[in-house]
Design a protein around this motif. Structure first.
Motif, short mmCIF file in Angstrom:
data_model
loop_
_atom_site.label_atom_id
_atom_site.label_comp_id
_atom_site.label_asym_id
_atom_site.label_seq_id
_atom_site.Cartn_x
_atom_site.Cartn_y
_atom_site.Cartn_z
N VAL A 1 0.83 -1.20 0.00
CA VAL A 1 0.00 0.00 0.00
C VAL A 1 0.87 1.26 0.00
CG1 VAL A 1 -1.64 1.36 1.36
CG2 VAL A 1 -2.02 -1.09 1.04
N TYR A 2 1.96 1.23 0.77
CA TYR A 2 2.86 2.39 0.80
C TYR A 2 3.46 2.65 -0.58
CZ TYR A 2 6.77 5.42 1.86
OH TYR A 2 7.66 6.48 1.86
N ARG A 3 3.80 1.58 -1.28
CA ARG A 3 4.36 1.73 -2.62
C ARG A 3 3.37 2.43 -3.56
NH1 ARG A 3 5.31 -3.35 -3.60
NH2 ARG A 3 7.44 -3.35 -2.79
N ARG A 4 2.11 2.11 -3.40
CA ARG A 4 1.07 2.68 -4.27
C ARG A 4 0.55 4.02 -3.76
NH1 ARG A 4 -1.95 4.73 -7.12
NH2 ARG A 4 -3.64 3.92 -8.42
N PHE A 5 0.43 4.16 -2.42
CA PHE A 5 -0.11 5.39 -1.83
C PHE A 5 0.80 5.84 -0.69
CE2 PHE A 5 -3.83 2.84 -3.19
CZ PHE A 5 -4.33 3.68 -4.19
N PRO A 6 1.96 6.40 -0.99
CA PRO A 6 2.93 6.74 0.06
C PRO A 6 2.44 7.81 1.03
CG PRO A 6 3.60 7.64 -2.06
CD PRO A 6 2.48 6.72 -2.34
N ASN A 7 1.45 8.60 0.65
CA ASN A 7 1.00 9.69 1.51
C ASN A 7 -0.27 9.36 2.30
OD1 ASN A 7 3.09 11.45 0.64
ND2 ASN A 7 1.94 11.83 -1.25
N LYS A 8 -0.79 8.15 2.13
CA LYS A 8 -2.02 7.79 2.83
C LYS A 8 -1.71 7.06 4.15
CE LYS A 8 -5.45 7.47 -0.87
NZ LYS A 8 -6.56 6.68 -1.42
N GLU A 9 -2.48 7.41 5.16
CA GLU A 9 -2.42 6.66 6.41
C GLU A 9 -3.03 5.28 6.17
OE1 GLU A 9 -4.38 6.77 10.91
OE2 GLU A 9 -4.73 8.42 9.50
N MET A 10 -2.62 4.29 6.96
CA MET A 10 -3.19 2.96 6.81
C MET A 10 -3.52 2.37 8.17
SD MET A 10 -1.72 -0.33 4.70
CE MET A 10 -2.72 -1.81 4.43
N ARG A 11 -4.74 1.88 8.29
CA ARG A 11 -5.16 1.17 9.49
C ARG A 11 -5.34 -0.30 9.11
NH1 ARG A 11 -8.08 4.18 13.30
NH2 ARG A 11 -8.37 2.23 14.46
N GLN A 12 -4.71 -1.17 9.87
CA GLN A 12 -4.79 -2.61 9.61
C GLN A 12 -5.38 -3.31 10.82
OE1 GLN A 12 -0.43 -2.90 8.45
NE2 GLN A 12 -1.33 -4.26 6.90
N VAL A 13 -6.43 -4.08 10.58
CA VAL A 13 -7.14 -4.74 11.66
C VAL A 13 -7.40 -6.20 11.30
CG1 VAL A 13 -9.13 -4.70 13.21
CG2 VAL A 13 -8.33 -2.57 12.15
N VAL A 14 -6.98 -7.11 12.16
CA VAL A 14 -7.31 -8.52 12.01
C VAL A 14 -8.41 -8.85 13.01
CG1 VAL A 14 -6.47 -10.89 12.11
CG2 VAL A 14 -4.93 -9.07 11.38
N VAL A 15 -9.51 -9.40 12.51
CA VAL A 15 -10.65 -9.74 13.36
C VAL A 15 -10.77 -11.26 13.43
CG1 VAL A 15 -13.12 -9.47 13.76
CG2 VAL A 15 -11.83 -7.62 12.65
N TYR A 16 -10.57 -11.82 14.60
CA TYR A 16 -10.70 -13.27 14.78
C TYR A 16 -12.12 -13.59 15.22
CZ TYR A 16 -5.68 -13.83 14.27
OH TYR A 16 -4.39 -13.84 13.77
N LEU A 17 -12.72 -14.59 14.58
CA LEU A 17 -14.13 -14.91 14.79
C LEU A 17 -14.37 -15.95 15.87
CD1 LEU A 17 -15.18 -15.24 11.02
CD2 LEU A 17 -15.27 -13.18 12.46
N ARG A 18 -13.61 -17.03 15.83
CA ARG A 18 -13.88 -18.17 16.70
C ARG A 18 -12.97 -18.14 17.93
NH1 ARG A 18 -15.19 -23.55 14.01
NH2 ARG A 18 -13.43 -23.04 12.67
N LYS A 19 -13.59 -18.29 19.09
CA LYS A 19 -12.84 -18.24 20.35
C LYS A 19 -11.82 -19.37 20.41
CE LYS A 19 -13.46 -17.81 25.34
NZ LYS A 19 -14.44 -17.74 26.45
N THR A 20 -10.62 -19.04 20.86
CA THR A 20 -9.55 -20.02 20.94
C THR A 20 -8.58 -19.61 22.04
OG1 THR A 20 -7.68 -21.01 19.76
CG2 THR A 20 -8.26 -18.77 19.16
N SER A 21 -7.85 -20.57 22.54
CA SER A 21 -6.82 -20.29 23.54
C SER A 21 -5.45 -20.11 22.90
CB SER A 21 -6.76 -21.41 24.58
OG SER A 21 -6.47 -22.65 23.93
N SER A 22 -5.39 -20.19 21.59
CA SER A 22 -4.11 -20.05 20.88
C SER A 22 -3.51 -18.67 21.10
CB SER A 22 -4.32 -20.28 19.38
OG SER A 22 -3.13 -19.97 18.67
N GLU A 23 -2.22 -18.64 21.37
CA GLU A 23 -1.53 -17.36 21.57
C GLU A 23 -1.39 -16.58 20.27
OE1 GLU A 23 2.17 -18.17 23.47
OE2 GLU A 23 1.26 -18.90 25.34
#
Length: 265
Positions: free
Chosen positions: A79-101
């Motif tokens: 994204v930086y290569r294509r839009f060097p002046n844009k801010e970027m927010r990255q969010v990973v949303v996990y759906l299923r409950k787990t005890s995995s670290e």
């Protein structure tokens, strides 16, 4: 399947997604992964939305993924290569409950390289947050609750109150499918109207994908059977195993199995 349902929700309810993840409504448009690079890019659960000043990168994950930190760094660089002046927010949303670290990892580290992103575990999110907008209702049953059946009942009532019929059907279907991560299908069918779900765009897409996969499997099975018959006929006329392998693209071992079948019969 669950990741794709989330992708459908995010792409069709951008304002609701922005309000949840960015804290306020923001006009966002879709950004195709192909705009970032000519190189292959994993796009099955990747959602890229952009405004004039910001790119929102969201990934919904059913289960933990050890490759996620590096992938987030990779997307950030693209994204930086294509839009060097844009801010970027990255969010990973996990759906299923787990005890995995792994679902707590929110950074990538390699020597002097460090990259950080946001992680949301739905089962830690307050239920009320998802009851305020139609596009967020499907996530309510996966939120922080000891009674997902009650939450699904509340979500179903909110779905019933939606006046736009097609919107109502799509939200009902998405809600029912995601509820399958925490509830038995019989419980879901008692709470959500199955006729409403069947008439949704989401449900029809799932049917079409299933039919396409079935056709592909049928073709593959038919081709395999044809190849088997050809190999058997070539064995019967005395062609060598090596020649049959070249003609049919079967392995020598597979042809030897067929040879034993002929000998036994």
């Amino acid at each position: 399947m669950y990741d794709n349902i989330c992708k459908f929700i995010a792409e069709n309810f951008k304002d609701d997604l922005a309000t949840w993840l960015l804290g306020s409504p923001m006009k966002l448009t879709e950004l195709s992964p192909t705009e970032l690079s000519n190189e292959p890019i994993r796009a099955d659960s990747l959602i890229l939305l952009q405004s004039d000043d910001l790119v929102l990168h969201t990934e919904f994950q059913t289960d933990a993924d050890g490759d996620m930190p590096f992938r987030m760094l990779d997307y950030r660089v693209r994204v930086y290569r294509r839009f060097p002046n844009k801010e970027m927010r990255q969010v990973v949303v996990y759906l299923r409950k787990t005890s995995s670290e792994l679902v707590s990892e929110n950074s990538f580290k390699l020597n002097n390289t460090f990259h950080q992103f946001e992680v949301i575990r739905l089962w830690e999110q307050p239920t009320d947050r998802f009851m305020s907008a139609p596009g967020l209702l499907p996530f309510a049953v996966l939120s922080q609750t000891n009674d997902p059946t009650m939450v699904l009942t509340q979500a179903a009532k909110a779905v019933e109150a939606i006046t736009d019929q097609q919107l109502q059907r799509n939200i009902a279907a998405a809600t029912g499918i995601l509820a399958g991560l925490v509830l038995d299908k019989n419980v879901i069918s008692k709470i959500l109207r199955s006729d409403m779900m069947r008439e949704s765009v989401i449900y029809q897409q799932i049917l079409e994908e299933g039919e396409a996969k079935g056709e592909a499997k049928g073709k593959a099975k038919g081709k395999a059977e044809t190849t088997r018959k050809v190999a058997l006929n070539l064995l019967r006329i005395g062609m060598s195993l090596e020649q049959i392998a070249q003609v049919t693209e079967l392995s020598i071992e597979q042809i030897q199995v067929l040879q034993e079948e002929i000998q036994k019969s």
